[in-house]
Design a protein around this motif. Structure first.
Motif, mmCIF file in Angstrom:
data_model
loop_
_atom_site.group_PDB
_atom_site.id
_atom_site.type_symbol
_atom_site.label_atom_id
_atom_site.label_comp_id
_atom_site.label_asym_id
_atom_site.label_seq_id
_atom_site.Cartn_x
_atom_site.Cartn_y
_atom_site.Cartn_z
ATOM 1 N N LEU A 178 0.838 -1.194 0.000
ATOM 2 C CA LEU A 178 0.000 0.000 0.000
ATOM 3 C C LEU A 178 0.878 1.252 0.000
ATOM 4 O O LEU A 178 1.805 1.380 0.804
ATOM 5 C CB LEU A 178 -0.876 0.001 1.254
ATOM 6 C CG LEU A 178 -2.297 0.561 1.142
ATOM 7 C CD1 LEU A 178 -3.091 -0.180 0.077
ATOM 8 C CD2 LEU A 178 -2.983 0.450 2.496
ATOM 9 N N GLN A 179 0.577 2.178 -0.906
ATOM 10 C CA GLN A 179 1.231 3.480 -0.922
ATOM 11 C C GLN A 179 0.222 4.513 -0.428
ATOM 12 O O GLN A 179 -0.855 4.651 -1.006
ATOM 13 C CB GLN A 179 1.745 3.799 -2.322
ATOM 14 C CG GLN A 179 2.771 2.771 -2.804
ATOM 15 C CD GLN A 179 3.431 3.149 -4.104
ATOM 16 O OE1 GLN A 179 4.096 4.195 -4.189
ATOM 17 N NE2 GLN A 179 3.293 2.314 -5.124
ATOM 18 N N VAL A 180 0.602 5.211 0.628
ATOM 19 C CA VAL A 180 -0.328 6.082 1.352
ATOM 20 C C VAL A 180 0.117 7.536 1.246
ATOM 21 O O VAL A 180 1.296 7.847 1.420
ATOM 22 C CB VAL A 180 -0.420 5.665 2.840
ATOM 23 C CG1 VAL A 180 -1.545 6.424 3.540
ATOM 24 C CG2 VAL A 180 -0.622 4.151 2.966
ATOM 25 N N LYS A 181 -0.839 8.410 0.969
ATOM 26 C CA LYS A 181 -0.537 9.841 0.893
ATOM 27 C C LYS A 181 -0.339 10.424 2.290
ATOM 28 O O LYS A 181 -0.840 9.896 3.280
ATOM 29 C CB LYS A 181 -1.676 10.577 0.183
ATOM 30 C CG LYS A 181 -1.878 10.166 -1.265
ATOM 31 C CD LYS A 181 -3.050 10.904 -1.885
ATOM 32 C CE LYS A 181 -3.292 10.471 -3.320
ATOM 33 N NZ LYS A 181 -4.468 11.170 -3.914
ATOM 34 N N ALA A 182 0.380 11.527 2.338
ATOM 35 C CA ALA A 182 0.646 12.198 3.609
ATOM 36 C C ALA A 182 -0.656 12.478 4.364
ATOM 37 O O ALA A 182 -1.610 13.004 3.792
ATOM 38 C CB ALA A 182 1.393 13.505 3.360
ATOM 39 N N LYS A 201 8.744 2.456 3.434
ATOM 40 C CA LYS A 201 9.267 3.763 3.057
ATOM 41 C C LYS A 201 8.496 4.839 3.794
ATOM 42 O O LYS A 201 7.284 4.734 3.957
ATOM 43 C CB LYS A 201 9.137 3.961 1.539
ATOM 44 C CG LYS A 201 9.718 5.269 1.008
ATOM 45 C CD LYS A 201 9.560 5.353 -0.502
ATOM 46 C CE LYS A 201 10.115 6.668 -1.043
ATOM 47 N NZ LYS A 201 9.956 6.762 -2.526
ATOM 48 N N GLY A 202 9.198 5.893 4.220
ATOM 49 C CA GLY A 202 8.535 6.993 4.895
ATOM 50 C C GLY A 202 8.396 6.781 6.387
ATOM 51 O O GLY A 202 9.111 5.968 7.001
ATOM 52 N N VAL A 203 7.428 7.490 6.960
ATOM 53 C CA VAL A 203 7.195 7.462 8.406
ATOM 54 C C VAL A 203 5.702 7.355 8.668
ATOM 55 O O VAL A 203 4.896 8.006 7.989
ATOM 56 C CB VAL A 203 7.741 8.750 9.077
ATOM 57 C CG1 VAL A 203 7.493 8.720 10.584
ATOM 58 C CG2 VAL A 203 9.226 8.930 8.779
ATOM 59 N N ARG A 210 6.140 7.997 16.336
ATOM 60 C CA ARG A 210 6.452 7.875 14.914
ATOM 61 C C ARG A 210 7.389 6.690 14.677
ATOM 62 O O ARG A 210 8.288 6.437 15.484
ATOM 63 C CB ARG A 210 7.082 9.171 14.393
ATOM 64 C CG ARG A 210 6.105 10.346 14.414
ATOM 65 C CD ARG A 210 6.667 11.572 13.722
ATOM 66 N NE ARG A 210 5.661 12.623 13.611
ATOM 67 C CZ ARG A 210 5.813 13.737 12.897
ATOM 68 N NH1 ARG A 210 6.955 13.941 12.214
ATOM 69 N NH2 ARG A 210 4.856 14.639 12.841
ATOM 70 N N TYR A 211 7.162 6.014 13.558
ATOM 71 C CA TYR A 211 7.952 4.829 13.235
ATOM 72 C C TYR A 211 8.463 4.944 11.806
ATOM 73 O O TYR A 211 7.687 5.111 10.868
ATOM 74 C CB TYR A 211 7.101 3.568 13.401
ATOM 75 C CG TYR A 211 6.541 3.422 14.809
ATOM 76 C CD1 TYR A 211 7.293 2.844 15.820
ATOM 77 C CD2 TYR A 211 5.264 3.896 15.114
ATOM 78 C CE1 TYR A 211 6.806 2.719 17.111
ATOM 79 C CE2 TYR A 211 4.759 3.785 16.402
ATOM 80 C CZ TYR A 211 5.529 3.198 17.396
ATOM 81 O OH TYR A 211 5.025 3.085 18.672
ATOM 82 N N GLU A 212 9.777 4.832 11.659
ATOM 83 C CA GLU A 212 10.413 4.989 10.358
ATOM 84 C C GLU A 212 10.488 3.654 9.623
ATOM 85 O O GLU A 212 10.125 2.604 10.155
ATOM 86 C CB GLU A 212 11.820 5.567 10.549
ATOM 87 C CG GLU A 212 11.824 6.944 11.196
ATOM 88 C CD GLU A 212 13.232 7.474 11.406
ATOM 89 O OE1 GLU A 212 14.192 6.655 11.287
ATOM 90 O OE2 GLU A 212 13.376 8.678 11.685
ATOM 91 N N ALA A 213 10.975 3.725 8.394
ATOM 92 C CA ALA A 213 11.132 2.528 7.572
ATOM 93 C C ALA A 213 11.977 1.488 8.301
ATOM 94 O O ALA A 213 12.956 1.817 8.967
ATOM 95 C CB ALA A 213 11.774 2.893 6.240
ATOM 96 N N GLY A 231 4.290 11.551 6.144
ATOM 97 C CA GLY A 231 4.448 12.045 4.774
ATOM 98 C C GLY A 231 3.973 10.926 3.868
ATOM 99 O O GLY A 231 3.331 9.987 4.327
ATOM 100 N N ASP A 232 4.287 11.010 2.605
ATOM 101 C CA ASP A 232 3.973 9.879 1.734
ATOM 102 C C ASP A 232 4.725 8.649 2.231
ATOM 103 O O ASP A 232 5.919 8.728 2.569
ATOM 104 C CB ASP A 232 4.377 10.188 0.292
ATOM 105 C CG ASP A 232 3.502 11.263 -0.342
ATOM 106 O OD1 ASP A 232 2.439 11.590 0.243
ATOM 107 O OD2 ASP A 232 3.868 11.765 -1.415
#
Length: 288
Positions: A178-182, A201-203, A210-213, A231-232
């Motif tokens: 899944l690619q999610v918009k900001a 990818k992203g956060v 917050r959790y990073e890649a 973000g994205d």
């Protein structure tokens, strides 16, 4: 409710490092998913030598699920299958009683390039551990498209969000890219008892954190988490129903330690065939 957060650990597989998420000492599986490796992003200079290839090696009791974000690989197995894997395509190899395969950089070899993707293993239910090995491959267009105002993606395997992927699976599961918009909310299927989100990818944000890649968030049964992309972002959703306790050693998965010992003996004695297209060396059984 968030059950735990699993961080990637670097693991060397010979020519390059992968980011291992599952198995984890405090969480061996999520549903039937028993293994989850991030392959890259890893850049290979041209030409890519055969030293980077993963030579023939065996599997039992599981299905390998290979899904790329970038780059290409060539799959060869002991069934005689040779298949190029491109980004967004699904390679599903069910080992059953025993199969061997290699993973190579044939297409990228002259030009070099970047490899990035996920290899997951799905443990087979006990009644399918001794099934005949099989292979399935699906192009991106064959995987159900998932679209909403804030996200888009593909259902790679199983059932989720009213869709069903074409691959034959052996137990209830879901696997989604899944690619999610900001600012977009990340949905999580509610029909399964074990579920997780991996940040590719992203956060993402959940519960004020917050959790990073490289992080995998595992959620408790029945939770309806409000997870959002900062973000994205690109995430993998995965889970399903437990298939029971599993033992794992090297590339073998089994419902009993005795079956693991049989798998070791089968590979060492040559009872698991090699891919007919691979005539050079193979990976021997590791020392005990």
């Amino acid at each position: 409710m968030l059950e735990m957060v699993i961080e990637t650990r670097l693991h060397n597989i010979g020519a390059f490092d992968v980011g291992r998420v599952l198995p984890f000492r405090k969480r061996r599986m999520v549903g039937p998913f028993i293994f989850f490796d991030r392959m890259g992003p890893q850049h290979f200079a041209a030409p890519i030598t055969t030293d980077a290839d993963v030579l023939p090696h065996p599997h039992t009791g599981l299905a390998t699920v290979t899904y790329l974000f970038e780059g290409t690989m060539t799959h060869r197995d002991s069934l005689g299958v040779q298949q190029q894997i491109r980004p967004g395509e699904l390679n599903w190899m069910s080992a059953g009683s025993g199969i061997s395969h290699s993973e190579r950089f044939d297409d990228m070899r002259p030009t070099g390039g970047t490899l990035d993707g996920i290899q997951a293993w799905v443990a087979l239910p006990k009644e399918f551990e001794e099934s005949d090995p099989s292979f399935q491959h699906f192009d991106t267009a064959q995987l159900p498209l998932l679209e909403d105002t804030h996200y888009s993606g593909r259902l790679i395997a199983g059932k989720a969000f009213g869709c069903e992927a074409p691959v034959d699976v052996f137990s209830p599961l879901f696997y989604v890219d899944l690619q999610v918009k900001a600012g977009g909310r990340i949905p999580l299927p509610s029909a399964y008892s074990e579920r997780a989100i991996y940040v590719a990818k992203g956060v993402i944000e959940y519960g004020g954190h917050r959790y990073e890649a490289g992080h995998m968030l595992v959620f408790a049964v029945g939770a309806d988490p409000d997870v959002r992309a900062v973000g994205d972002a690109r995430v993998m959703l995965l889970g399903g129903e437990s298939v029971g306790e599993r033992f794992m050693w090297w590339n073998f998965v089994a419902s009993s330690k005795e079956r693991l010992e049989q798998a070791k003996a089968d590979w060492q004695s040559g009872r698991i065939a090699l891919p007919p297209m691979d005539n050079e060396a193979y990976i021997p059984l590791p020392e005990q």
